[in-house]
Design a protein around this motif. Structure first.
Motif, PDB file in Angstrom:
ATOM      1  N   LYS A  87       0.795  -1.225   0.000  1.00  0.00           N
ATOM      2  CA  LYS A  87       0.000   0.000   0.000  1.00  0.00           C
ATOM      3  C   LYS A  87       0.831   1.281   0.000  1.00  0.00           C
ATOM      4  CE  LYS A  87      -3.734  -2.456   2.382  1.00  0.00           C
ATOM      5  NZ  LYS A  87      -4.783  -2.398   1.359  1.00  0.00           N
ATOM      6  N   GLY A  88       2.122   1.172   0.306  1.00  0.00           N
ATOM      7  CA  GLY A  88       2.995   2.335   0.193  1.00  0.00           C
ATOM      8  C   GLY A  88       3.068   3.236   1.403  1.00  0.00           C
ATOM      9  N   TYR A  89       2.272   2.974   2.417  1.00  0.00           N
ATOM     10  CA  TYR A  89       2.306   3.783   3.641  1.00  0.00           C
ATOM     11  C   TYR A  89       3.303   3.187   4.628  1.00  0.00           C
ATOM     12  CZ  TYR A  89      -2.266   5.697   2.190  1.00  0.00           C
ATOM     13  OH  TYR A  89      -3.302   6.294   1.502  1.00  0.00           O
ATOM     14  N   THR A  90       4.015   4.029   5.341  1.00  0.00           N
ATOM     15  CA  THR A  90       4.774   3.559   6.496  1.00  0.00           C
ATOM     16  C   THR A  90       3.829   3.479   7.684  1.00  0.00           C
ATOM     17  OG1 THR A  90       5.397   5.779   7.201  1.00  0.00           O
ATOM     18  CG2 THR A  90       6.870   4.659   5.618  1.00  0.00           C
ATOM     19  N   ALA A  91       4.266   2.799   8.742  1.00  0.00           N
ATOM     20  CA  ALA A  91       3.416   2.665   9.926  1.00  0.00           C
ATOM     21  C   ALA A  91       3.060   4.027  10.505  1.00  0.00           C
ATOM     22  CB  ALA A  91       4.126   1.801  10.973  1.00  0.00           C
ATOM     23  N   SER A  92       4.026   4.938  10.557  1.00  0.00           N
ATOM     24  CA  SER A  92       3.766   6.257  11.138  1.00  0.00           C
ATOM     25  C   SER A  92       2.784   7.071  10.305  1.00  0.00           C
ATOM     26  CB  SER A  92       5.084   7.024  11.287  1.00  0.00           C
ATOM     27  OG  SER A  92       5.691   7.217  10.012  1.00  0.00           O
ATOM     28  N   GLU A  93       2.700   6.770   9.014  1.00  0.00           N
ATOM     29  CA  GLU A  93       1.806   7.518   8.134  1.00  0.00           C
ATOM     30  C   GLU A  93       0.366   7.009   8.181  1.00  0.00           C
ATOM     31  OE1 GLU A  93       4.827   8.824   4.489  1.00  0.00           O
ATOM     32  OE2 GLU A  93       3.961   6.804   4.530  1.00  0.00           O
ATOM     33  N   ILE A  94       0.171   5.733   8.499  1.00  0.00           N
ATOM     34  CA  ILE A  94      -1.167   5.160   8.367  1.00  0.00           C
ATOM     35  C   ILE A  94      -1.835   4.835   9.690  1.00  0.00           C
ATOM     36  CG2 ILE A  94      -0.380   2.765   8.230  1.00  0.00           C
ATOM     37  CD1 ILE A  94      -3.240   4.454   6.196  1.00  0.00           C
ATOM     38  N   ILE A  95      -1.067   4.505  10.742  1.00  0.00           N
ATOM     39  CA  ILE A  95      -1.693   4.125  12.009  1.00  0.00           C
ATOM     40  C   ILE A  95      -2.506   5.295  12.555  1.00  0.00           C
ATOM     41  CG2 ILE A  95      -1.208   3.615  14.449  1.00  0.00           C
ATOM     42  CD1 ILE A  95       1.001   1.767  13.529  1.00  0.00           C
ATOM     43  N   GLY A  96      -3.749   5.006  12.915  1.00  0.00           N
ATOM     44  CA  GLY A  96      -4.677   6.027  13.387  1.00  0.00           C
ATOM     45  C   GLY A  96      -5.641   6.495  12.322  1.00  0.00           C
ATOM     46  N   LYS A  97      -5.339   6.203  11.026  1.00  0.00           N
ATOM     47  CA  LYS A  97      -6.251   6.608   9.948  1.00  0.00           C
ATOM     48  C   LYS A  97      -7.262   5.505   9.685  1.00  0.00           C
ATOM     49  CE  LYS A  97      -3.115   9.772   7.550  1.00  0.00           C
ATOM     50  NZ  LYS A  97      -2.460  10.103   6.260  1.00  0.00           N
ATOM     51  N   HIS A  98      -8.387   5.914   9.128  1.00  0.00           N
ATOM     52  CA  HIS A  98      -9.444   4.959   8.823  1.00  0.00           C
ATOM     53  C   HIS A  98      -9.059   4.182   7.565  1.00  0.00           C
ATOM     54  CE1 HIS A  98     -13.438   3.253   8.081  1.00  0.00           C
ATOM     55  NE2 HIS A  98     -13.746   3.606   9.334  1.00  0.00           N
ATOM     56  N   PHE A  99      -9.396   2.894   7.539  1.00  0.00           N
ATOM     57  CA  PHE A  99      -8.973   2.070   6.400  1.00  0.00           C
ATOM     58  C   PHE A  99      -9.743   2.380   5.112  1.00  0.00           C
ATOM     59  CE2 PHE A  99     -12.738  -0.258   7.295  1.00  0.00           C
ATOM     60  CZ  PHE A  99     -12.932  -1.275   6.355  1.00  0.00           C
ATOM     61  N   ARG A 100     -10.690   3.318   5.190  1.00  0.00           N
ATOM     62  CA  ARG A 100     -11.391   3.723   3.970  1.00  0.00           C
ATOM     63  C   ARG A 100     -10.443   4.390   2.968  1.00  0.00           C
ATOM     64  NH1 ARG A 100     -13.463   7.783   7.552  1.00  0.00           N
ATOM     65  NH2 ARG A 100     -15.337   6.530   7.907  1.00  0.00           N
ATOM     66  N   VAL A 101      -9.260   4.823   3.396  1.00  0.00           N
ATOM     67  CA  VAL A 101      -8.322   5.454   2.466  1.00  0.00           C
ATOM     68  C   VAL A 101      -7.875   4.493   1.374  1.00  0.00           C
ATOM     69  CG1 VAL A 101      -7.467   7.085   4.201  1.00  0.00           C
ATOM     70  CG2 VAL A 101      -6.297   4.887   3.885  1.00  0.00           C
ATOM     71  N   PHE A 102      -8.071   3.183   1.565  1.00  0.00           N
ATOM     72  CA  PHE A 102      -7.663   2.211   0.564  1.00  0.00           C
ATOM     73  C   PHE A 102      -8.722   2.008  -0.523  1.00  0.00           C
ATOM     74  CE2 PHE A 102      -5.870   0.290   4.655  1.00  0.00           C
ATOM     75  CZ  PHE A 102      -4.715   1.065   4.586  1.00  0.00           C
ATOM     76  N   TYR A 103      -9.880   2.659  -0.381  1.00  0.00           N
ATOM     77  CA  TYR A 103     -10.994   2.448  -1.295  1.00  0.00           C
ATOM     78  C   TYR A 103     -11.142   3.641  -2.241  1.00  0.00           C
ATOM     79  CZ  TYR A 103     -12.399  -1.467   1.689  1.00  0.00           C
ATOM     80  OH  TYR A 103     -12.422  -2.640   2.389  1.00  0.00           O
ATOM     81  N   SER A 104     -11.861   3.421  -3.337  1.00  0.00           N
ATOM     82  CA  SER A 104     -12.108   4.500  -4.293  1.00  0.00           C
ATOM     83  C   SER A 104     -13.117   5.494  -3.717  1.00  0.00           C
ATOM     84  CB  SER A 104     -12.663   3.924  -5.599  1.00  0.00           C
ATOM     85  OG  SER A 104     -13.954   3.368  -5.392  1.00  0.00           O
ATOM     86  N   ASP A 105     -13.199   6.665  -4.333  1.00  0.00           N
ATOM     87  CA  ASP A 105     -14.155   7.681  -3.878  1.00  0.00           C
ATOM     88  C   ASP A 105     -15.580   7.147  -3.932  1.00  0.00           C
ATOM     89  OD1 ASP A 105     -12.103   9.448  -3.449  1.00  0.00           O
ATOM     90  OD2 ASP A 105     -12.305  10.452  -5.390  1.00  0.00           O
ATOM     91  N   ALA A 106     -15.897   6.431  -5.014  1.00  0.00           N
ATOM     92  CA  ALA A 106     -17.265   5.914  -5.169  1.00  0.00           C
ATOM     93  C   ALA A 106     -17.592   4.913  -4.067  1.00  0.00           C
ATOM     94  CB  ALA A 106     -17.428   5.257  -6.544  1.00  0.00           C
ATOM     95  N   GLU A 107     -16.630   4.062  -3.711  1.00  0.00           N
ATOM     96  CA  GLU A 107     -16.870   3.072  -2.662  1.00  0.00           C
ATOM     97  C   GLU A 107     -16.973   3.734  -1.295  1.00  0.00           C
ATOM     98  OE1 GLU A 107     -14.819  -1.003  -4.350  1.00  0.00           O
ATOM     99  OE2 GLU A 107     -13.501   0.589  -3.606  1.00  0.00           O
ATOM    100  N   ARG A 108     -16.212   4.802  -1.104  1.00  0.00           N
ATOM    101  CA  ARG A 108     -16.319   5.518   0.180  1.00  0.00           C
ATOM    102  C   ARG A 108     -17.685   6.180   0.313  1.00  0.00           C
ATOM    103  NH1 ARG A 108     -10.579   6.860  -0.580  1.00  0.00           N
ATOM    104  NH2 ARG A 108     -11.133   8.856  -1.522  1.00  0.00           N
ATOM    105  N   ARG A 109     -18.149   6.776  -0.811  1.00  0.00           N
ATOM    106  CA  ARG A 109     -19.477   7.417  -0.772  1.00  0.00           C
ATOM    107  C   ARG A 109     -20.577   6.378  -0.513  1.00  0.00           C
ATOM    108  NH1 ARG A 109     -17.299  10.442  -5.146  1.00  0.00           N
ATOM    109  NH2 ARG A 109     -18.308   9.033  -6.643  1.00  0.00           N
ATOM    110  N   ALA A 110     -20.364   5.162  -1.015  1.00  0.00           N
ATOM    111  CA  ALA A 110     -21.358   4.096  -0.821  1.00  0.00           C
ATOM    112  C   ALA A 110     -21.201   3.398   0.525  1.00  0.00           C
ATOM    113  CB  ALA A 110     -21.235   3.067  -1.950  1.00  0.00           C
ATOM    114  N   LYS A 111     -20.271   3.869   1.370  1.00  0.00           N
ATOM    115  CA  LYS A 111     -20.038   3.306   2.703  1.00  0.00           C
ATOM    116  C   LYS A 111     -19.620   1.834   2.649  1.00  0.00           C
ATOM    117  CE  LYS A 111     -21.425   7.046   4.914  1.00  0.00           C
ATOM    118  NZ  LYS A 111     -20.492   7.864   5.726  1.00  0.00           N
TER     119      LYS A 111
END
Length: 422
Positions: A87-111
């Motif tokens: 995924k290209g993120y380091t641990a310090s960059e991603i820990i604490g963020k919601h895993f929705r960042v791995f999804y497309s905009d359309a999938e995020r809008r569709a929950k």
């Protein structure tokens, strides 16, 4: 504002979530607290401290799978080497963020991320495949398994998420589907072409046969005396009719071969008998060009073939040699026993084939040496048809040539298996 953690209810009550902060913005302090709750809930009584250390080392070291934990709301709590690689993120960059960042905009809008967590909580796990996005915006085809994690009392404390990169498999499947679609389209096109050519051949043959018939009547004097000049014109009409009919037959035969519509009557065939039949057919054309026909044919074991198809191949090869050999040249037909196979060779002293053109000589509609100034007629289908017929009978058709010296075409066929008890 944080949601108050609830204790499990009475026996039989449904398990409750251990909720994370309600705000979608998770601070590092919140993430650390959630991770501590998660670690405590999932490790107590489950393994020794030494085993726990080995387990964590195993998970963190795996590079072929992205393995990480989410809290009950979907925020990343842990991150291994495979997750960073995928995924290209380091641990310090991603820990604490919601895993929705791995999804497309359309999938995020569709929950979709939240819906997957709901299914995992309800059913215990969910498995899915789809495009997931890296930090740089590129995407990969992922197989994802999300498993709900509960403590000893049944409380939901988070999720384990395992991701595999299946992009190569997905691309292979897409190529296979595309190839299947192209094949289906090509087969449909071949069927349509075969039907068209069959109709065309019928429509063209009818008037051609009439032309040939009336020309023969005129030549026989039915319509009156025919002068020498008129006879010459009628002879040209007859030759042109035969040439056009030959072209129509070649095109129709080639379309049938492509469509797999030819039937092969495979049996033991005498190559010598084939030569004896075909050679006299070509003699008038050879004599007209002052070409010497040399016959070096021995009696060999029968070959496993369709006799009519072998005759057609030999006639095509001899016609080609006559066409491309200058007056005074030589054409030789030779048969040789080569153990399990028999080789039928047609050798000429014609113009030869340039080395660069040898690979293309058996392609349809290719006629080496054709130009606007040459008089060589034909469709360029004869050798393509002959090669396809040879291959279909389990044999082969090859050529060796030296430009300006001549060519040798070799038809190789398998010997027929003779039943000693027959």
């Amino acid at each position: 504002m944080a949601v108050t953690k609830q204790a499990p209810g009475e026996p039989g009550d449904p398990p409750r979530r251990v909720s994370a902060p309600a705000s979608p913005i998770v601070t590092s302090e919140h993430a650390a607290n959630n991770a501590a709750v998660f670690a405590k809930a999932t490790s107590v009584g489950s393994m020794s401290s030494e085993g726990d250390g080995l387990y964590r080392l195993l998970v963190e070291s795996v590079r072929d799978y992205a393995i990480f934990a989410l809290d009950t709301e979907g925020h990343v709590l842990s991150w291994n080497a495979g997750a960073e690689r995928f995924k290209g993120y380091t641990a310090s960059e991603i820990i604490g963020k919601h895993f929705r960042v791995f999804y497309s905009d359309a999938e995020r809008r569709a929950k979709r991320p939240e819906n997957e967590l709901d299914v995992a909580e309800r059913d215990g796990r969910i498995e899915d495949e789809g495009w997931r996005y890296r930090q740089d915006g590129s995407r990969f085809w992922a197989n994802v398994v999300i498993t709900a994690l509960r403590d000893a009392s049944g409380l939901l404390v988070g999720y384990a998420k395992v991701t595999r990169d299946l992009t190569e498999r997905k691309e292979g499947e897409d190529r296979a589907i595309a190839d299947a679609r192209r094949l289906a389209t090509a087969e449909e096109a071949n069927r349509a072409k075969a039907m068209f050519l069959a109709a065309m051949s019928h429509e063209l043959r009818t008037p051609l046969n009439a032309i040939a018939g009336y020309a023969d009547l005129l030549l026989s004097g039915v319509g009156g005396t025919v002068s020498d000049l008129q006879r010459e014109y009628l002879d040209r009409i007859v030759r042109s009719e035969k040439h056009l009919l030959s072209i129509i037959n070649d095109i129709l035969n080639f379309s049938r071969i492509e469509a797999g519509q030819l039937v092969y009557d495979m049996r033991g065939v005498s190559v010598r008998a084939v030569v004896d039949l075909v050679l006299p057919m070509i003699e008038p054309q050879a004599l007209a060009k002052r070409l010497a026909l040399v016959r070096s044919v021995i009696e060999v074991a029968p070959v496993h073939a369709d006799r009519a198809k072998v005759e057609q191949i030999l006639l095509n090869l001899l016609s080609n040699s006559v066409k491309f050999t200058e007056p005074g040249g030589t054409i030789e037909v030779e048969v040789e026993d080569c153990g399990p196979t028999v080789e039928l060779r047609v050798r000429d002293t014609g113009i030869g084939i340039p080395e660069d053109d040898l690979d293309a000589i058996f392609q349809p509609f290719i006629q080496v040496g054709r130009s606007l100034t040459t008089t060589h007629e034909g469709t360029g289908l004869g050798l393509a048809i002959s090669s396809d017929l040879a291959n279909a009978m389990g044999g082969s058709l090859t050529v060796t040539s030296e430009y300006g010296v001549g060519s040798t075409f070799v038809l190789t066929l398998q010997k027929a298996v003779i039943d000693p008890g027959a």
